[in-house]
Design a protein around this motif. Structure first.
Motif, PDB file in Angstrom:
ATOM      1  N   CYS A 169       0.801  -1.228   0.000  1.00 58.17           N
ATOM      2  CA  CYS A 169       0.000   0.000   0.000  1.00 58.17           C
ATOM      3  C   CYS A 169       0.833   1.277   0.000  1.00 58.17           C
ATOM      4  CB  CYS A 169      -0.932   0.007   1.210  1.00 58.17           C
ATOM      5  SG  CYS A 169      -2.083  -1.381   1.233  1.00 58.17           S
ATOM      6  N   ASP A 170       2.116   1.184   0.402  1.00 62.75           N
ATOM      7  CA  ASP A 170       2.907   2.403   0.576  1.00 62.75           C
ATOM      8  C   ASP A 170       4.043   2.570  -0.422  1.00 62.75           C
ATOM      9  OD1 ASP A 170       1.297   2.897   2.771  1.00 62.75           O
ATOM     10  OD2 ASP A 170       2.701   2.009   4.206  1.00 62.75           O
ATOM     11  N   SER A 171       4.484   1.483  -1.046  1.00 66.82           N
ATOM     12  CA  SER A 171       5.603   1.575  -1.985  1.00 66.82           C
ATOM     13  C   SER A 171       5.094   1.929  -3.380  1.00 66.82           C
ATOM     14  CB  SER A 171       6.375   0.255  -2.030  1.00 66.82           C
ATOM     15  OG  SER A 171       7.325   0.268  -3.074  1.00 66.82           O
ATOM     16  N   GLN A 172       5.434   3.119  -3.842  1.00 66.65           N
ATOM     17  CA  GLN A 172       4.939   3.577  -5.144  1.00 66.65           C
ATOM     18  C   GLN A 172       5.455   2.698  -6.283  1.00 66.65           C
ATOM     19  OE1 GLN A 172       2.584   5.926  -5.544  1.00 66.65           O
ATOM     20  NE2 GLN A 172       2.554   5.878  -3.301  1.00 66.65           N
ATOM     21  N   GLN A 173       6.694   2.227  -6.157  1.00 66.70           N
ATOM     22  CA  GLN A 173       7.235   1.391  -7.223  1.00 66.70           C
ATOM     23  C   GLN A 173       6.526   0.047  -7.278  1.00 66.70           C
ATOM     24  OE1 GLN A 173      11.488   1.154  -7.359  1.00 66.70           O
ATOM     25  NE2 GLN A 173      11.511  -0.459  -8.926  1.00 66.70           N
ATOM     26  N   LEU A 174       6.231  -0.549  -6.090  1.00 68.70           N
ATOM     27  CA  LEU A 174       5.528  -1.822  -6.081  1.00 68.70           C
ATOM     28  C   LEU A 174       4.098  -1.659  -6.603  1.00 68.70           C
ATOM     29  CD1 LEU A 174       5.436  -4.810  -5.404  1.00 68.70           C
ATOM     30  CD2 LEU A 174       4.870  -4.227  -3.041  1.00 68.70           C
ATOM     31  N   LEU A 175       3.480  -0.543  -6.294  1.00 69.74           N
ATOM     32  CA  LEU A 175       2.120  -0.298  -6.789  1.00 69.74           C
ATOM     33  C   LEU A 175       2.064  -0.250  -8.313  1.00 69.74           C
ATOM     34  CD1 LEU A 175       0.975   2.390  -4.198  1.00 69.74           C
ATOM     35  CD2 LEU A 175      -0.077   0.144  -4.532  1.00 69.74           C
ATOM     36  N   SER A 176       3.176   0.106  -8.923  1.00 70.41           N
ATOM     37  CA  SER A 176       3.202   0.193 -10.392  1.00 70.41           C
ATOM     38  C   SER A 176       3.562  -1.128 -11.053  1.00 70.41           C
ATOM     39  CB  SER A 176       4.210   1.268 -10.831  1.00 70.41           C
ATOM     40  OG  SER A 176       5.536   0.883 -10.475  1.00 70.41           O
ATOM     41  N   GLU A 177       3.993  -2.122 -10.249  1.00 70.04           N
ATOM     42  CA  GLU A 177       4.380  -3.435 -10.787  1.00 70.04           C
ATOM     43  C   GLU A 177       3.217  -4.411 -10.580  1.00 70.04           C
ATOM     44  OE1 GLU A 177       7.128  -4.243 -12.349  1.00 70.04           O
ATOM     45  OE2 GLU A 177       8.260  -2.384 -12.075  1.00 70.04           O
ATOM     46  N   GLU A 178       2.381  -4.566 -11.598  1.00 74.08           N
ATOM     47  CA  GLU A 178       1.132  -5.326 -11.430  1.00 74.08           C
ATOM     48  C   GLU A 178       1.383  -6.772 -11.008  1.00 74.08           C
ATOM     49  OE1 GLU A 178      -2.764  -6.779 -14.035  1.00 74.08           O
ATOM     50  OE2 GLU A 178      -1.478  -5.165 -14.786  1.00 74.08           O
ATOM     51  N   ALA A 179       2.269  -7.466 -11.674  1.00 67.58           N
ATOM     52  CA  ALA A 179       2.472  -8.894 -11.399  1.00 67.58           C
ATOM     53  C   ALA A 179       3.019  -9.110  -9.992  1.00 67.58           C
ATOM     54  CB  ALA A 179       3.419  -9.496 -12.435  1.00 67.58           C
ATOM     55  N   THR A 180       4.049  -8.329  -9.615  1.00 67.30           N
ATOM     56  CA  THR A 180       4.646  -8.485  -8.293  1.00 67.30           C
ATOM     57  C   THR A 180       3.666  -8.071  -7.207  1.00 67.30           C
ATOM     58  OG1 THR A 180       6.818  -8.006  -9.258  1.00 67.30           O
ATOM     59  CG2 THR A 180       6.637  -7.914  -6.862  1.00 67.30           C
ATOM     60  N   TRP A 181       2.925  -6.995  -7.453  1.00 74.95           N
ATOM     61  CA  TRP A 181       1.942  -6.511  -6.477  1.00 74.95           C
ATOM     62  C   TRP A 181       0.881  -7.585  -6.218  1.00 74.95           C
ATOM     63  CZ3 TRP A 181      -3.328  -5.498  -6.332  1.00 74.95           C
ATOM     64  CH2 TRP A 181      -3.780  -4.678  -5.295  1.00 74.95           C
ATOM     65  N   THR A 182       0.381  -8.178  -7.271  1.00 69.51           N
ATOM     66  CA  THR A 182      -0.650  -9.212  -7.117  1.00 69.51           C
ATOM     67  C   THR A 182      -0.076 -10.444  -6.413  1.00 69.51           C
ATOM     68  OG1 THR A 182      -1.611  -8.446  -9.205  1.00 69.51           O
ATOM     69  CG2 THR A 182      -2.414 -10.536  -8.327  1.00 69.51           C
ATOM     70  N   GLN A 183       1.180 -10.769  -6.706  1.00 62.87           N
ATOM     71  CA  GLN A 183       1.823 -11.897  -6.032  1.00 62.87           C
ATOM     72  C   GLN A 183       1.948 -11.636  -4.534  1.00 62.87           C
ATOM     73  OE1 GLN A 183       2.559 -14.850  -7.189  1.00 62.87           O
ATOM     74  NE2 GLN A 183       3.456 -15.556  -5.264  1.00 62.87           N
ATOM     75  N   CYS A 184       2.183 -10.385  -4.169  1.00 69.63           N
ATOM     76  CA  CYS A 184       2.262 -10.027  -2.750  1.00 69.63           C
ATOM     77  C   CYS A 184       0.910 -10.200  -2.068  1.00 69.63           C
ATOM     78  CB  CYS A 184       2.745  -8.584  -2.597  1.00 69.63           C
ATOM     79  SG  CYS A 184       4.492  -8.333  -2.996  1.00 69.63           S
ATOM     80  N   VAL A 185      -0.151  -9.810  -2.746  1.00 69.81           N
ATOM     81  CA  VAL A 185      -1.499 -10.012  -2.201  1.00 69.81           C
ATOM     82  C   VAL A 185      -1.751 -11.503  -1.972  1.00 69.81           C
ATOM     83  CG1 VAL A 185      -3.975  -9.775  -2.635  1.00 69.81           C
ATOM     84  CG2 VAL A 185      -2.419  -7.916  -3.267  1.00 69.81           C
TER      85      VAL A 185
END
Length: 484
Positions: free
Chosen positions: A364-380
């Motif tokens: 929720c706080d890392s702007q770079q991770l928020l822009s990386e769809e695949a990695t962000w979804t994997q984190c969820v």
């Protein structure tokens, strides 16, 4: 001989004796504690100890109500005899340990008297620590007394401190790990907010000296006390370079890297951020160097936990940016190749909660991770799996240093394999003196609720529709239902 046979019969068939006979048996055994014959006396205390091991389901057969009437006479007889005898009686000390551990409510009113008696016993034992079973039980009783009556910590400390100081100054190797554990326990029992007193302050320099880490069996006790001192009075122990030297020494050892990260975590939690920030690049360098050159399953698990604590304390963006200054993209390599692949192997309710809270912060706080769809979804997905899934199997025993329990000591002595000196490289933990794990985020009691709240707050923001579309595209309906 007849009395000894009767006592042995009771100890052997204790679980088959009806509970109604127990009060009378206990009273008779207490009366026999005044016997002068050493062998018969040992039979008596051994039998009392064995009776306290009998359970009816989860309930001990000898409870506080049954033992209360005989507790005072028992403690008086056993402690007085222990203090007067020059030959250590391991049966008596083990019996005292069992009583204080199993029936703490009965023993609490007598803690002061027990400690006074054991002080003279400890003085004599320190001169010739030849009986490892007796010695271990002696310190277990002391630690249990502190646990029973933490309000008497100052009194216990004043009674035992001169003897503790003698043991440390004379380098009584067999006793030093025990003493350090009890001192840490006494420090933890002091009122919150009370700074380190002078006697504790004088311990700081010797504790941090390289010689304290020469005996492997002493290392956990040293770290236990250093952590307790930092938590109590971080302002006094602002010796970042020296403490980081300890971390550097330990993190390079596969058997003790968890101790190094333990002291580093305590420093992160209690030192002001501005004190630690200049040192963090070198800390990261050591950690990534160890990960690259000497990776073990245990180190991966404790590294994930450490970075989780770091993100909770310093914030997601701060940690990401600092790590990436060492090498561009280094944090994302850690996240994708280590963190997400191995975080399910982290065990422990608190540890798993910390991992979820930290990963939610990254999401929720890392702007770079928020822009990386695949990695962000994997984190969820990884968060959901950690919350609702089981711990994945891992090599949980490799590179975990062996400890010596009371049973280990008994077996080795019985087989004639070791004297007390044989255990100087094995840590003998005191059950009553174990440190309570420190929660870096006590405000979060439910990891699942916290994760869902953070995700809902993000979805309610400006780009919420985009994140919802990601989740709907990448996650199954069953997983989506866990978020709603």
């Amino acid at each position: 001989i007849v009395k000894a046979d009767v006592i042995r019969f009771i100890a052997t068939f204790r679980s088959h004796i009806p509970v109604g006979f127990y009060p009378g048996i206990l009273q008779s055994l207490i009366n026999w504690l005044s016997v002068k014959h050493d062998v018969l006396y040992s039979y008596v205390v051994h039998c009392i100890e064995r009776l306290l091991t009998v359970y009816d389901g989860p309930v001990p057969r000898v409870d506080a109500a049954m033992f209360q009437p005989v507790c005072g006479p028992f403690l008086s007889a056993v402690c007085t005899r222990l203090a007067s005898e020059r030959v250590p009686n391991a049966y008596a000390m083990r019996c005292l340990m069992r009583v204080t551990r199993s029936l703490p409510a009965c023993c609490t009113p007598f803690v002061g008297d027990i400690i006074v008696c054991l002080q003279s016993v400890l003085v004599e034992a320190a001169k010739n620590p030849s009986n490892p079973i007796f010695n271990h039980c002696l310190f277990e009783v002391i630690a249990q007394c502190v646990s029973c009556a933490p309000n008497l910590a100052s009194q216990i400390e004043s009674t035992l401190w001169d003897t503790f100081a003698y043991i440390l100054s004379q380098d009584v190797t067999e006793f030093i790990p025990y003493v350090l554990q009890v001192i840490a326990q006494l420090l933890d029992a002091r009122p919150a907010g009370e700074p380190l007193t002078e006697i504790y302050q004088k311990l700081a320099a010797p504790l941090l000296s390289p010689s304290m880490f020469e005996h492997k069996g002493t290392i956990p006790a040293v770290i236990r006390l250093i952590n307790a001192m930092i938590r109590r009075d971080a302002a006094f122990l602002h010796r970042a370079e020296t403490i980081l030297g300890v971390f550097k020494r330990l993190v390079s050892l596969k058997q003790h890297d968890h101790e190094g990260l333990s002291i580093l975590t305590t420093v992160i939690l209690h030192y002001p951020r501005e004190v630690m920030e200049p040192y963090m690049p070198s800390v990261y360098g050591l950690l990534f160097g160890r990960l690259t050159n000497s990776k073990t399953p245990k180190f991966v698990r404790i590294l994930i936990i450490f970075f989780s604590v770091l993100i909770i304390v310093y914030g997601a963006e701060g940690v990401v940016n600092t790590v990436n200054t060492i090498q561009p993209g280094l944090f994302w390599m850690l996240l994708t190749r280590v963190w997400l692949t191995d975080m399910q192997k982290v065990n422990g309710q608190l540890e798993r909660k910390v991992c979820v809270v930290a990963l939610a912060a990254l999401l929720c706080d890392s702007q770079q991770l928020l822009s990386e769809e695949a990695t962000w979804t994997q984190c969820v997905y990884s968060c959901l799996k950690m919350i609702h899934g089981a711990v994945e199997k891992d090599d949980a025993t490799a590179f975990i240093p062996k400890t010596a329990s009371l049973e280990d000591l008994q077996q080795s002595v019985a087989e004639g394999l070791a004297s007390d000196g044989g255990f100087t490289n094995l840590f003998c933990p005191l059950q009553a003196a174990e440190a309570k794990p420190e929660d870096p985020i006590p405000s979060v009691t439910d990891a699942n609720q916290h994760f869902r709240q953070r995700l809902h707050q993000l979805i309610a923001g400006p780009n919420g529709a985009m994140y919802v579309a990601r989740l709907q595209t990448q996650l199954s309906p069953d997983l989506l239902s866990l978020i709603q």
